[in-house]
Motif scaffolding. Structure first.
Motif, PDB file in Angstrom:
ATOM      1  N   GLU A 344       0.782  -1.231  -0.036  1.00  0.00           N
ATOM      2  CA  GLU A 344       0.176  -0.213  -0.032  1.00  0.00           C
ATOM      3  C   GLU A 344       0.977   1.333  -0.093  1.00  0.00           C
ATOM      4  OE1 GLU A 344      -3.735   1.956   0.144  1.00  0.00           O
ATOM      5  OE2 GLU A 344      -3.353   0.071  -0.221  1.00  0.00           O
ATOM      6  N   ASN A 345       1.966   1.169   0.751  1.00  0.00           N
ATOM      7  CA  ASN A 345       2.667   2.384   0.788  1.00  0.00           C
ATOM      8  C   ASN A 345       4.298   2.355   0.079  1.00  0.00           C
ATOM      9  OD1 ASN A 345       2.864   5.088   2.003  1.00  0.00           O
ATOM     10  ND2 ASN A 345       4.738   4.337   3.455  1.00  0.00           N
ATOM     11  N   THR A 346       4.096   1.510  -0.918  1.00  0.00           N
ATOM     12  CA  THR A 346       5.390   1.635  -1.626  1.00  0.00           C
ATOM     13  C   THR A 346       5.194   1.910  -3.167  1.00  0.00           C
ATOM     14  OG1 THR A 346       6.325  -0.171  -0.333  1.00  0.00           O
ATOM     15  CG2 THR A 346       7.218  -0.039  -2.656  1.00  0.00           C
ATOM     16  N   ILE A 347       5.776   2.839  -3.644  1.00  0.00           N
ATOM     17  CA  ILE A 347       5.599   3.098  -5.184  1.00  0.00           C
ATOM     18  C   ILE A 347       6.688   2.238  -6.120  1.00  0.00           C
ATOM     19  CG2 ILE A 347       6.298   4.895  -6.975  1.00  0.00           C
ATOM     20  CD1 ILE A 347       5.899   6.943  -4.589  1.00  0.00           C
ATOM     21  N   VAL A 348       6.116   1.510  -6.623  1.00  0.00           N
ATOM     22  CA  VAL A 348       6.687   0.673  -7.801  1.00  0.00           C
ATOM     23  C   VAL A 348       6.718   0.969  -9.225  1.00  0.00           C
ATOM     24  CG1 VAL A 348       7.193  -1.660  -8.540  1.00  0.00           C
ATOM     25  CG2 VAL A 348       6.193  -1.496  -6.309  1.00  0.00           C
ATOM     26  N   VAL A 349       8.046   1.450  -9.647  1.00  0.00           N
ATOM     27  CA  VAL A 349       8.240   2.116 -11.079  1.00  0.00           C
ATOM     28  C   VAL A 349       8.703   0.995 -11.952  1.00  0.00           C
ATOM     29  CG1 VAL A 349       9.262   3.739 -12.587  1.00  0.00           C
ATOM     30  CG2 VAL A 349       8.315   4.211 -10.089  1.00  0.00           C
ATOM     31  N   LEU A 350       8.215   0.692 -12.976  1.00  0.00           N
ATOM     32  CA  LEU A 350       9.036  -0.228 -13.917  1.00  0.00           C
ATOM     33  C   LEU A 350       9.131   0.580 -15.312  1.00  0.00           C
ATOM     34  CD1 LEU A 350       8.195  -2.057 -16.801  1.00  0.00           C
ATOM     35  CD2 LEU A 350       9.843  -3.090 -15.291  1.00  0.00           C
ATOM     36  N   THR A 351      10.446   0.584 -15.714  1.00  0.00           N
ATOM     37  CA  THR A 351      10.742   1.462 -16.945  1.00  0.00           C
ATOM     38  C   THR A 351      11.903   0.697 -17.642  1.00  0.00           C
ATOM     39  OG1 THR A 351      11.086   3.456 -17.816  1.00  0.00           O
ATOM     40  CG2 THR A 351      12.163   2.942 -16.037  1.00  0.00           C
ATOM     41  N   SER A 352      12.274   1.536 -18.532  1.00  0.00           N
ATOM     42  CA  SER A 352      13.722   0.896 -19.539  1.00  0.00           C
ATOM     43  C   SER A 352      14.390   2.082 -19.639  1.00  0.00           C
ATOM     44  CB  SER A 352      13.394   0.440 -20.736  1.00  0.00           C
ATOM     45  OG  SER A 352      14.492   0.098 -21.432  1.00  0.00           O
ATOM     46  N   ASP A 353      15.749   1.978 -20.032  1.00  0.00           N
ATOM     47  CA  ASP A 353      16.543   3.264 -20.445  1.00  0.00           C
ATOM     48  C   ASP A 353      16.249   3.674 -21.636  1.00  0.00           C
ATOM     49  OD1 ASP A 353      17.360   1.121 -21.523  1.00  0.00           O
ATOM     50  OD2 ASP A 353      19.450   1.302 -21.012  1.00  0.00           O
ATOM     51  N   GLN A 354      15.349   3.179 -22.527  1.00  0.00           N
ATOM     52  CA  GLN A 354      14.666   3.727 -23.882  1.00  0.00           C
ATOM     53  C   GLN A 354      13.676   2.648 -24.333  1.00  0.00           C
ATOM     54  OE1 GLN A 354      18.646   3.206 -24.275  1.00  0.00           O
ATOM     55  NE2 GLN A 354      17.726   1.442 -24.754  1.00  0.00           N
ATOM     56  N   GLY A 355      13.420   2.724 -25.747  1.00  0.00           N
ATOM     57  CA  GLY A 355      12.698   1.571 -26.134  1.00  0.00           C
ATOM     58  C   GLY A 355      13.755   0.809 -26.828  1.00  0.00           C
ATOM     59  N   PHE A 356      13.262  -0.125 -27.924  1.00  0.00           N
ATOM     60  CA  PHE A 356      13.963  -0.914 -28.834  1.00  0.00           C
ATOM     61  C   PHE A 356      13.212  -1.440 -30.056  1.00  0.00           C
ATOM     62  CE2 PHE A 356      17.207  -4.491 -28.850  1.00  0.00           C
ATOM     63  CZ  PHE A 356      18.382  -3.798 -28.700  1.00  0.00           C
ATOM     64  N   TYR A 357      14.145  -1.919 -31.139  1.00  0.00           N
ATOM     65  CA  TYR A 357      13.626  -2.233 -32.074  1.00  0.00           C
ATOM     66  C   TYR A 357      13.461  -3.833 -32.083  1.00  0.00           C
ATOM     67  CZ  TYR A 357      13.798   2.273 -34.066  1.00  0.00           C
ATOM     68  OH  TYR A 357      13.674   3.599 -34.048  1.00  0.00           O
ATOM     69  N   LEU A 358      12.317  -4.652 -32.207  1.00  0.00           N
ATOM     70  CA  LEU A 358      12.191  -5.887 -32.255  1.00  0.00           C
ATOM     71  C   LEU A 358      11.627  -6.468 -33.906  1.00  0.00           C
ATOM     72  CD1 LEU A 358      10.177  -6.608 -28.921  1.00  0.00           C
ATOM     73  CD2 LEU A 358      12.625  -6.537 -29.292  1.00  0.00           C
ATOM     74  N   GLY A 359      12.475  -6.026 -34.756  1.00  0.00           N
ATOM     75  CA  GLY A 359      12.383  -6.397 -36.179  1.00  0.00           C
ATOM     76  C   GLY A 359      11.349  -5.189 -36.940  1.00  0.00           C
ATOM     77  N   ASP A 360      10.983  -4.389 -36.005  1.00  0.00           N
ATOM     78  CA  ASP A 360      10.366  -3.177 -36.733  1.00  0.00           C
ATOM     79  C   ASP A 360      11.289  -2.423 -37.463  1.00  0.00           C
ATOM     80  OD1 ASP A 360       8.016  -3.167 -34.178  1.00  0.00           O
ATOM     81  OD2 ASP A 360      10.014  -3.151 -33.257  1.00  0.00           O
ATOM     82  N   HIS A 361      10.747  -2.051 -38.882  1.00  0.00           N
ATOM     83  CA  HIS A 361      11.557  -1.455 -39.777  1.00  0.00           C
ATOM     84  C   HIS A 361      12.796  -2.251 -40.185  1.00  0.00           C
ATOM     85  CE1 HIS A 361       9.073   2.188 -39.588  1.00  0.00           C
ATOM     86  NE2 HIS A 361       9.238   2.165 -38.130  1.00  0.00           N
ATOM     87  N   GLY A 362      12.890  -3.519 -39.747  1.00  0.00           N
ATOM     88  CA  GLY A 362      13.997  -4.424 -40.099  1.00  0.00           C
ATOM     89  C   GLY A 362      14.822  -4.323 -38.950  1.00  0.00           C
ATOM     90  N   PHE A 363      14.647  -3.465 -38.020  1.00  0.00           N
ATOM     91  CA  PHE A 363      15.866  -3.266 -36.975  1.00  0.00           C
ATOM     92  C   PHE A 363      15.991  -3.999 -35.849  1.00  0.00           C
ATOM     93  CE2 PHE A 363      15.327   1.790 -38.571  1.00  0.00           C
ATOM     94  CZ  PHE A 363      16.132   1.489 -39.500  1.00  0.00           C
ATOM     95  N   PHE A 364      17.310  -3.950 -35.179  1.00  0.00           N
ATOM     96  CA  PHE A 364      17.379  -4.026 -33.978  1.00  0.00           C
ATOM     97  C   PHE A 364      18.038  -3.068 -33.113  1.00  0.00           C
ATOM     98  CE2 PHE A 364      21.133  -5.776 -35.633  1.00  0.00           C
ATOM     99  CZ  PHE A 364      22.190  -5.613 -34.652  1.00  0.00           C
ATOM    100  N   ASP A 365      18.014  -2.962 -32.059  1.00  0.00           N
ATOM    101  CA  ASP A 365      18.928  -1.705 -31.328  1.00  0.00           C
ATOM    102  C   ASP A 365      18.064  -0.468 -31.069  1.00  0.00           C
ATOM    103  OD1 ASP A 365      21.942  -1.413 -30.255  1.00  0.00           O
ATOM    104  OD2 ASP A 365      21.282   0.552 -30.930  1.00  0.00           O
ATOM    105  N   LYS A 366      18.384   0.794 -30.912  1.00  0.00           N
ATOM    106  CA  LYS A 366      17.511   1.634 -30.635  1.00  0.00           C
ATOM    107  C   LYS A 366      18.126   2.953 -31.327  1.00  0.00           C
ATOM    108  CE  LYS A 366      20.763   1.084 -27.010  1.00  0.00           C
ATOM    109  NZ  LYS A 366      21.494  -0.447 -26.519  1.00  0.00           N
ATOM    110  N   ARG A 367      18.603   4.193 -30.582  1.00  0.00           N
ATOM    111  CA  ARG A 367      19.005   5.492 -30.970  1.00  0.00           C
ATOM    112  C   ARG A 367      18.148   6.530 -31.854  1.00  0.00           C
ATOM    113  NH1 ARG A 367      24.632   3.717 -30.671  1.00  0.00           N
ATOM    114  NH2 ARG A 367      24.791   1.539 -29.984  1.00  0.00           N
ATOM    115  N   PHE A 368      17.276   5.888 -32.705  1.00  0.00           N
ATOM    116  CA  PHE A 368      16.436   6.920 -33.327  1.00  0.00           C
ATOM    117  C   PHE A 368      15.430   7.716 -32.665  1.00  0.00           C
ATOM    118  CE2 PHE A 368      17.847   4.500 -37.347  1.00  0.00           C
ATOM    119  CZ  PHE A 368      18.445   5.470 -38.050  1.00  0.00           C
ATOM    120  N   ILE A 369      15.107   8.633 -33.314  1.00  0.00           N
ATOM    121  CA  ILE A 369      13.769   9.561 -32.857  1.00  0.00           C
ATOM    122  C   ILE A 369      12.518   8.758 -32.972  1.00  0.00           C
ATOM    123  CG2 ILE A 369      13.677  10.785 -34.607  1.00  0.00           C
ATOM    124  CD1 ILE A 369      12.675  13.015 -32.857  1.00  0.00           C
ATOM    125  N   TYR A 370      12.697   7.722 -33.837  1.00  0.00           N
ATOM    126  CA  TYR A 370      11.526   7.096 -34.161  1.00  0.00           C
ATOM    127  C   TYR A 370      10.714   6.421 -32.704  1.00  0.00           C
ATOM    128  CZ  TYR A 370      13.923   7.566 -38.963  1.00  0.00           C
ATOM    129  OH  TYR A 370      14.514   7.650 -39.841  1.00  0.00           O
TER     130      TYR A 370
END
Length: 552
Positions: A344-370
């Motif tokens: 009840e009194n604990t804030i749990v945050v789940l996140t990542s350092d950025q997103g990632f490509y899972l074959g989207d646009h034929g990519f893996f990795d990150k970096r783009f503003i897309y």
């Protein structure tokens, strides 16, 4: 001599009055103590969980093509019992710089940490939000990935990955435990959680509030699953993103000129069996074969298209299996909170350092503003404040995390930050003056992955970006009509006024951030060697010395 003066004794009424005042005073003191105790008890605990390269497409609460095949029930539980954020965005989509922005509440140009490759070390003399928690009576701890080069500040206890340039290893990793390196047997995702659970259970003071930062290496490259999940989806073919066969028409010099497509997986990525007795440079050359143009890794006899799909299938199954372990371990943390009446009194945050490509646009990795790399997963569970199963669609950035966590803990600081608190959103209220656009800037080039440095503006309707290092290309995407960002409409006459307005707004955002420099200045940042993240190079950080560097 005894005085003849009569001694006046208090009357019975006076004695009664004094007694009443004394009792009342004691009661008031007790009430004050009781109130102070209650106020202390109200200070929320915070567990900040950040996976590395985790993306919204891999979390079933966000939907997507893997949600039924590779569900994430424990992460989904956070969303069901809390708030899921759909438009949390990264100001510089790469690991170290994002972590620096989160810690300081400031853009890369202010915190001084621009890039990973030749980016140097994070300046540990500057303020970070854990220091403020520690100063205000919170117990603080850090477990897992740090990846900033210098020793963490503001933590009573830390145990972070300290091998492979602080990238860490999945199996039998080396951790820096409060200044001493210790090699530990096991799988890193489980181990980091073990350390966190041990601290929660037996090392912290049970009555005091705490901030615990738990940062997983997974699902970062080279995507090595726990043994029990290695063959989890062996007998099925994973679905392909709708943009898997993107031909980059109209984006040939940007999205179409990278080294993060399905053709750039290495032997290590594809889990080829390493020959025996390889050492030093030869070992690295063998493992990273495939990372340069023309070095295609696939089983013999496959066609070009068959090989491309085979590499994707190998990659996506390993990646999602790594996420499976992250989800399992988040379940362990949530169970501890439930079992010990702390939920009840604990804030749990789940996140990542950025997103990632899972074959989207034929990519893996990150970096783009897309979108796939720009958008960060972000979920908050805080039963005392956040209504369950709620969704937020406001534009929020990673520099907003620090001021929000501080305000949630009722910690007032005189430290200036470029980010601003979005605590009202957790209560379901968006301030009328909240930001309607964000400024993005990526600096690293050409290593790794040959992504052109660029800056841009993202609103809820548009993305405008300028790629500038050795090209001069602008791109505009209408996110309402083209959410997959396949159609660059920068030269479409009907968007002429939109482009003019967005460029003006972008200029103001850059000025506000203190980063309205010339392109020559930006190129100097890209070219500058700020140093290595670690002093002594090891088998991973020396990769660039072994692989022949090239420029395009």
């Amino acid at each position: 001599m005894i005085s003849n003066k009569k001694i006046k004794f208090p009357s019975l009424f006076s004695l009664a009055f004094i007694a009443l005042v004394t009792i009342s005073s004691c009661k008031n003191e007790n009430k004050v103590a009781e109130v102070n105790t209650k106020e202390t008890a109200k200070r929320p605990n915070i567990i900040y969980i950040m996976a590395d390269d985790l993306t919204t497409q891999a979390i079933s609460a966000y939907g997507g093509i893997y949600k039924d095949i590779a569900p994430t029930p424990n992460i989904d539980r956070l969303a069901k019992e809390g708030m899921l954020f759909e438009d949390v965005l990264c100001t510089n989509a790469i690991c170290g710089p994002s972590r620096a922005a989160i810690l300081t509440g400031n853009y890369s140009n202010k915190n001084g940490y621009y890039k990973n490759e030749s980016g140097g070390k994070f300046d540990k003399s500057q303020w970070t939000f854990p220091q403020e928690f520690q100063k205000n009576g919170y117990q603080t701890s850090l477990f897992g990935k740090w990846h900033l080069g210098t020793e963490p500040q503001g933590f009573d206890v830390f145990k972070y990955h300290n091998s492979a340039g602080q990238q860490g290893h999945y199996w039998n990793p080396t951790y820096n435990e409060n200044g001493t390196d210790v090699k530990v047997e096991g799988y890193s995702t489980n181990l980091s959680t073990d350390f966190a659970m041990n601290w929660l259970t037996s090392e912290r003071k049970q009555e005091d509030p705490f901030l615990m930062v738990l940062q997983y290496k997974a699902p970062h490259r080279p995507w090595q699953p726990d043994t029990k999940y290695e063959k989890l989806w062996e007998d099925i073919e994973m679905p392909y993103p709708s943009t898997f066969n993107d031909d980059y028409k109209g984006r040939e010099l940007t999205a179409g000129d990278t080294e993060m497509t399905m053709e750039y997986f290495s032997r290590r990525d594809m889990k080829f069996e390493e020959p025996a007795n390889l050492k030093g440079k030869e070992k690295i050359k063998w493992a990273f074969y495939g990372a340069k143009p023309g070095e295609i890794v696939q089983p013999e006899g496959m066609s070009k298209e068959e090989g491309r799909k085979w590499r994707y299938q190998t990659y996506i199954k390993d990646y999602l299996a790594c996420v499976k372990s992250v989800d399992d371990n988040i379940g362990r943390v949530l169970k501890y909170l439930d079992d010990n009446n702390l939920a009840e009194n604990t804030i749990v945050v789940l996140t990542s350092d950025q997103g990632f490509y899972l074959g989207d646009h034929g990519f893996f990795d990150k970096r783009f503003i897309y979108e796939e790399s720009l958008r960060m997963p972000f979920i908050v569970k805080y039963p005392a404040v956040v209504k369950p199963n709620t969704v937020n669609t406001d534009i929020i950035t990673n520099i907003d995390f620090a001021p929000t966590l501080l305000e949630a803990a009722n910690i007032k600081t005189e430290q200036s930050m470029q980010g601003q608190s979005f605590l009202p959103m957790l209560k379901g209220e968006t301030p009328k003056d909240w930001q309607q656009a964000m400024y993005y800037h990526y600096y690293e080039f050409p290593y790794w992955h040959h992504v052109q440095p660029h800056y841009g503006i993202r609103t809820q309707k548009y993305t405008l970006a300028h790629f500038y290092y050795n090209i001069d290309v602008w791109e505009l995407y209408d996110l309402e009509k083209d959410p997959k960002q396949m159609n660059n409409v920068i030269n479409d006459p009907q968007y002429a006024n939109v482009v003019m307005d967005l460029k003006a707004e972008l200029k103001e955002l850059m000025k506000k951030s203190g980063n309205d420099k010339s392109l020559a200045d930006f190129r100097m940042i890209t070219d500058k060697d700020f140093g290595s993240i670690v002093d002594k190079k090891d088998d991973e950080t020396s990769v660039q010395d072994v692989l022949a560097k090239k420029s395009k």
